[in-house]
Every structure is written in C-alpha cells, then in structure tokens.
Design an enzyme around this catalytic site. Structure first.
Site, mmCIF file in Angstrom:
data_model
loop_
_atom_site.group_PDB
_atom_site.id
_atom_site.type_symbol
_atom_site.label_atom_id
_atom_site.label_comp_id
_atom_site.label_asym_id
_atom_site.label_seq_id
_atom_site.Cartn_x
_atom_site.Cartn_y
_atom_site.Cartn_z
ATOM 1 N N ALA A 163 0.870 -1.172 0.000
ATOM 2 C CA ALA A 163 0.000 0.000 0.000
ATOM 3 C C ALA A 163 0.906 1.220 0.000
ATOM 4 O O ALA A 163 2.045 1.168 0.464
ATOM 5 C CB ALA A 163 -0.917 0.006 1.220
ATOM 6 N N SER A 164 0.395 2.324 -0.528
ATOM 7 C CA SER A 164 1.251 3.491 -0.748
ATOM 8 C C SER A 164 1.563 4.277 0.517
ATOM 9 O O SER A 164 2.662 4.779 0.684
ATOM 10 C CB SER A 164 0.609 4.421 -1.781
ATOM 11 O OG SER A 164 0.485 3.754 -3.016
ATOM 12 N N THR A 165 0.580 4.387 1.429
ATOM 13 C CA THR A 165 0.754 5.250 2.595
ATOM 14 C C THR A 165 0.496 4.499 3.890
ATOM 15 O O THR A 165 -0.100 3.411 3.892
ATOM 16 C CB THR A 165 -0.205 6.459 2.524
ATOM 17 O OG1 THR A 165 -1.562 5.978 2.504
ATOM 18 C CG2 THR A 165 0.044 7.275 1.269
#
Length: 215
Positions: A9-11
């Site tokens: 996941a990016s964040t």
C-alpha cells in the site's frame, strides 16, 4: 516452487494486508499455497523497497511472485521498471498477477497446454506484453493522480482550506515506546502496532530527525 505473495500500500494509513485473503483464495483454487508474505507501506514509484528486496533475496529459480494487480508491484518510470524486471528475470522469478489471466499458467497445475512449444512461446509473449502494458498504465495512472492532487491542493491553498496531512502521532509514539522502552525488535514492533517493518523503520528515522533538530 515457492509462491511468494507481495502486498503493498502506498501510505501508512492504507491497509497493505487488504488483498491477503484474495491471494490466499486464488492459490487455493489452483491447488497451491502461499509460502510467505511480504508486506509494506511504500510508494510503488520507489525502486528500492525493503520487503520487495527481501523477497528477491529469498527467491529461488522458478518461484512465483504473486500480486493482486500489476500496480501493486510497480508504478515505476520506464527505466526503473526495466531495472526491476531484469532483477526478477535474473532470479528466475515468475510474475503471477490476478489482473493478467495469461500469467496463471505459471501456477496452474493443468500443464497440458505447455506441451506445445509454439503455444507456450505465444502465451509467454502475450503475457510479457500485457505485464509491460499494465505497468505503463499504472505509471500513467499515478502521474494523473498526482497532477489532480496537485491541482486540488493548489485550489485549497487559494481558498485557505489546506492544512496538510496529519500523522497519527499516538500510534507513532507507540512505535517508539515498543522500540526504545520495551526493546522489541522491528518485527515484534510491527506486529504490536499493525505497521509493516518498513513503516516502523521510517517512523524511527522521522523521530530521530526531529530529535536532532531539537538538540
């Protein structure tokens, strides 16, 4: 052959483990099982990712790199994607992505279609083309989102409504508590807080930087 599932996941506020059940169900349908999971919260635009690097280090020839979508593996620019793809190929690692049906041949027990070398070569070519196409689309989607986000932030600033992103300080303090006071390892701290190992490392680095600024 070992199946190595990569979850990204990016964040920090996104759930990297979201696709775990989906990937597990997929392998069960193909009468296989996942040997290990590699999970991290980090941008797909970064070539150097701790858990992806660990996966590559653990890999043996003919292992499977299992992902939910190609964009979980890459939002890299063309140069970095070619570099990553070369690393994957040199390891003899085969990509299986749920959004690329032609990649399922690497995991499927029904090998009869591979008996014909011409069919096999055609399918591999189609598979590689689709993976490269989806990698390019993932990068384009990232750039489009960034542009829209930048436009939205600029508009919010003009209207005096932009406050920036607020970190979950309470959860971050728990990380430092487990690391500094309880002397837990990075893996133990990740399990206790729900963060990935790479997130724990980033939070530590952030707090260390803030402390240095105060001294």
């Amino acid at each position: 052959m070992f199946i190595r599932a990569y979850l990204r996941a990016s964040t920090d506020d996104q759930d990297a483990s979201r696709a775990r059940k989906t990937l597990s169900t997929f392998t069960e349908l193909h009468k296989q099982r996942i040997a290990s999971y590699y999970q991290e919260n980090i941008s797909g635009t970064q070539l150097d990712r701790p858990e992806l690097n660990r996966l590559l280090d653990d890999t043996q020839e003919n292992d499977i790199l299992l992902i939910e979508n190609i964009d979980r593996l890459t939002r890299l620019n063309d140069k970095d994607w070619k570099t990553l793809k070369q690393k994957i190929e040199l390891k003899g690692l085969r990509i299986v992505s749920l959004d690329v049906p032609t990649s399922y041949l690497a995991i499927d027990n029904k090998r009869f279609i591979n008996d014909d070398p011409i069919i096999k070569a055609v399918l591999e070519s189609i598979n590689n083309m689709l993976i490269d196409l989806l990698a390019a689309m993932a990068r384009k989607d990232y750039l489009t989102r960034r542009e829209r986000q930048s436009q939205g932030i600029e508009k919010a600033k003009e209207e005096g409504k932009y406050n920036g992103r607020v970190a979950d300080k309470e959860r971050h303090q728990k990380v430092m508590y487990y690391r500094n006071d309880k002397m837990l390892s990075i893996s133990e701290t990740a399990a206790a807080t729900g963060y990935s190992r790479s997130q724990v490392c980033r939070i530590q680095a952030s707090y260390k930087k803030d402390l240095e600024l105060l001294i």
